[in-house]
Design an enzyme around this catalytic site. Structure first.
Site, PDB file in Angstrom:
ATOM      1  CE1 TYR A  54      -3.026  -3.038   0.301  1.00  0.00           C
ATOM      2  CE2 TYR A  54      -3.180  -2.687   2.671  1.00  0.00           C
ATOM      3  CZ  TYR A  54      -3.517  -3.420   1.541  1.00  0.00           C
ATOM      4  OH  TYR A  54      -4.333  -4.515   1.655  1.00  0.00           O
ATOM      5  CG  HIS A 139      -0.823  -8.841   0.220  1.00  0.00           C
ATOM      6  ND1 HIS A 139      -0.354  -7.545   0.157  1.00  0.00           N
ATOM      7  CD2 HIS A 139      -2.144  -8.775  -0.076  1.00  0.00           C
ATOM      8  CE1 HIS A 139      -1.348  -6.729  -0.173  1.00  0.00           C
ATOM      9  NE2 HIS A 139      -2.439  -7.458  -0.337  1.00  0.00           N
TER      10      HIS A 139
END
Length: 324
Positions: A54, A139
């Site tokens: 992010y 992830h």
């Protein structure tokens, strides 16, 4: 508070997802981002989720700066591994190809090896300014299944056995591989993004029943399907791309039903996610204090049974979908 599997880690039913404060799609100032995290704390949210991906570390730094004002034992923190960040020799350009409005100071390297996972986690701890996180997710291992199951998962299991982390899992935008994690490993929790919403119930078929059977907790992300369920109108995204006419029409139909019953579609979308017995909580990706406060208010709304029944009667919701 809800406990994740058998880990003893507790989360609030509503959690803060940090992708937006990593400048997802558009820039957010440090002040606005930090106000959003502070507003989440003030609203009683005590579960915070982030990832190196992010904003190539920006979200972790911003979140850590605010959470440093509170005792580490007062909140639950999760981050993710699988994308290792490496500095780029030439930091010109931006990261918009990956979806984030930040300078391209680093590049992402897919790495689900044991060494890569430890290095990625250590770097996250440094950016967050903490000595530990409570939960670590693999992830988006969609295209790296072999390495994720052969090396990544055992590495997380070892970290858990060493007490470095208390709970482990996987986070993905699909249900199929997450079902495999639930059935074939001893994960405590899985993070299912966008696949258990009012518009997409594919997790209901196998994933959620398997989680109930195995005692694995589920955290839901993408409750608004990247925007459409928050504010259905032409031009709004559905799963990060332009919504088709068919799915937009369905969302508008749900919004009309919600308004007839005196609630918002946002309240219904959040309530739907947490109604299933496998679900421990839902993450909302908010980029401002106002959005955080709105989500907290909508999460507290009691959705009338008549609303759910009308959705079922009109074919807008499956009869098998639990709701509250």
């Amino acid at each position: 508070m809800h406990t994740l599997g058998r880990s003893g880690v507790e989360i609030t039913g509503l959690g803060f997802g940090a992708a937006a404060i990593g400048n997802l799609f558009t820039e957010v100032t440090d002040e606005v981002a930090q106000d959003a995290v502070s507003a989440a704390w003030d609203a009683g949210i005590r579960y915070f989720d982030t990832a190196p991906h992010y904003g190539i570390g920006l979200a972790e730094r911003r979140m850590g700066a605010v959470l440093s004002e509170h005792p580490r034992s007062a909140y639950t923190l999760s981050t993710k591994v699988g994308r290792r960040l490496e500095p780029t020799p030439d930091a010109s350009g931006d990261d918009l190809a990956e979806g984030f409005a930040v300078p391209a100071t680093h590049r992402r390297v897919w790495d689900f090896s044991a060494d890569g996972i430890r290095r990625t986690l250590e770097a996250s701890l440094e950016r967050l300014g903490v000595d530990h996180v409570d939960v670590v997710y693999l992830h988006d291992p969609d295209n790296h299944a072999e390495e994720a199951f052969r090396e990544g998962y055992p590495a997380l299991e070892k970290l858990r056995s060493e007490g470095v982390v208390r709970a482990i899992g996987a986070g993905m935008n699909q249900a199929e591989m997450l079902t495999r994690f639930v059935k074939d490993t001893d994960v405590d929790v899985i993070l299912c993004a966008g696949r258990y919403t009012l518009l997409d119930q594919r997790a209901l078929t196998e994933l959620l029943p398997a989680a109930v059977e195995r005692g694995t907790s589920v955290v839901i992300g993408g409750a608004f399907n990247s925007g459409l369920l928050a504010d259905p109108r032409p031009g709004v995204t559905y799963n990060y791309t332009a919504a088709s006419g068919e799915v937009l029409e369905r969302a508008l139909g749900m919004k009309a039903v919600a308004e007839r019953h005196g609630i918002t579609l946002r309240a219904a979308a959040l309530a739907y996610c947490v109604a299933h017995p496998a679900v421990a909580g839902v993450l909302v990706g908010t980029r401002s204090a106002a959005e955080v406060r709105d989500c907290a208010e909508q999460f507290a709304v009691s959705v009338p049974e008549a609303f759910w029944q009308e959705l079922r009667d009109t074919g807008l919701l499956s009869d098998e979908a639990p709701a509250r």
